[in-house]
Design a protein around this motif. Structure first.
Motif, PDB file in Angstrom:
ATOM      1  N   LYS A  99      -3.758   0.454   2.676  1.00 33.14           N
ATOM      2  CA  LYS A  99      -2.365   0.008   2.623  1.00 33.14           C
ATOM      3  C   LYS A  99      -1.946  -0.336   1.203  1.00 33.14           C
ATOM      4  CE  LYS A  99      -0.781  -1.938   6.200  1.00 33.14           C
ATOM      5  NZ  LYS A  99       0.299  -0.948   6.506  1.00 33.14           N
ATOM      6  N   ARG A 147       1.003   1.524  -0.865  1.00 31.10           N
ATOM      7  CA  ARG A 147       2.138   0.775  -1.422  1.00 31.10           C
ATOM      8  C   ARG A 147       2.288   1.067  -2.915  1.00 31.10           C
ATOM      9  NH1 ARG A 147       5.296  -3.883  -0.408  1.00 31.10           N
ATOM     10  NH2 ARG A 147       6.827  -3.902  -2.091  1.00 31.10           N
ATOM     11  N   THR A 152       3.350   2.507   5.846  1.00 25.57           N
ATOM     12  CA  THR A 152       3.720   1.614   4.748  1.00 25.57           C
ATOM     13  C   THR A 152       5.174   1.826   4.342  1.00 25.57           C
ATOM     14  OG1 THR A 152       1.439   1.643   3.932  1.00 25.57           O
ATOM     15  CG2 THR A 152       3.134   0.892   2.399  1.00 25.57           C
ATOM     16  N   ASP A 155       7.171  -0.135   6.666  1.00 25.62           N
ATOM     17  CA  ASP A 155       7.023  -1.576   6.447  1.00 25.62           C
ATOM     18  C   ASP A 155       7.891  -2.080   5.305  1.00 25.62           C
ATOM     19  OD1 ASP A 155       5.175  -1.655   8.486  1.00 25.62           O
ATOM     20  OD2 ASP A 155       3.421  -1.671   7.177  1.00 25.62           O
TER      21      ASP A 155
END
Length: 206
Positions: free
Chosen positions: A6, A10, A183, A186
């Protein structure tokens, strides 16, 4: 490992190394068109992020438990990462061209190596797996023994999976297609519907 996947996803999205475009597809070298484009060379221009990525790759290699003699970068995008890793891991470095050099000795593999040495391949991303297959074939032609492959991104494509399965070579990546999509949702880079479209595209290729 989930946290690393993750974090890397990102970072690549923040630096715009990875672009996700559900409505306007990119063309790949393989001829395939898709909604994701990745240029990990950009990370090299950012010292802090580059250091984080190298650290993560180093840990990935060490945690794999693979015992090897030489690090081999796959041209061209895998070469700078392989070079830095070889320095950090204090290992010999070679790099494998996509095609033989057009002059001089017309080398396909650059660097010093010996017959029978075990090598790990370093790639920036794996899409269809064609560059990895070429690297495997080139190394075997020179009596080298490829025993593992490591990359920053895995597109999780079936042709690439078959390359590793048929050659019986384990493959490790820091992040992958589905982690990038998750991601992106998110951090509101994409809407839920756009993410669903990306997943549908990927599923349609199986």
């Amino acid at each position: 490992m989930q946290t690393i996947r993750k974090d890397v996803a990102r970072q690549l999205l923040d630096l715009k190394c990875v672009q996700l475009s559900p409505n306007d597809y990119f063309s790949y070298a393989s001829g395939l068109k898709g909604p994701i484009y990745c240029d990990n060379r950009k990370v090299l221009s950012y010292p802090k992020e580059r250091s984080n990525l190298i650290k993560a790759l180093k840990e990935l290699i060490l945690n794999s438990g693979i015992e090897y003699d030489v690090i081999a970068g796959l041209a061209t995008a895998g070469v700078p990462y392989a070079s830095i890793l070889a320095d950090h891991l204090e290992k010999p470095l070679i790099y494998i061209r996509s095609k033989p050099k057009g002059h001089g000795q017309k080398n396909l593999i650059e660097g010093e190596y010996s017959s029978g040495q075990k090598i790990i391949l370093i790639e920036d991303l794996v899409n269809q797996g064609s560059s990895v297959q070429k690297g495997i074939e080139a190394s075997k032609e020179q009596s080298l023994d490829p025993i593992g492959c490591f990359s920053i991104v895995d597109y999780q494509m079936e042709p690439a999976k078959k390359v590793f399965e048929e050659n019986k070579i384990p493959f490790f990546s820091l992040t992958n297609f589905f982690e990038l999509v998750e991601t992106a949702k998110d951090i509101s880079y994409l809407t839920d519907q756009e993410c669903q479209n990306l997943v549908k595209w990927h599923s349609s290729l199986v």
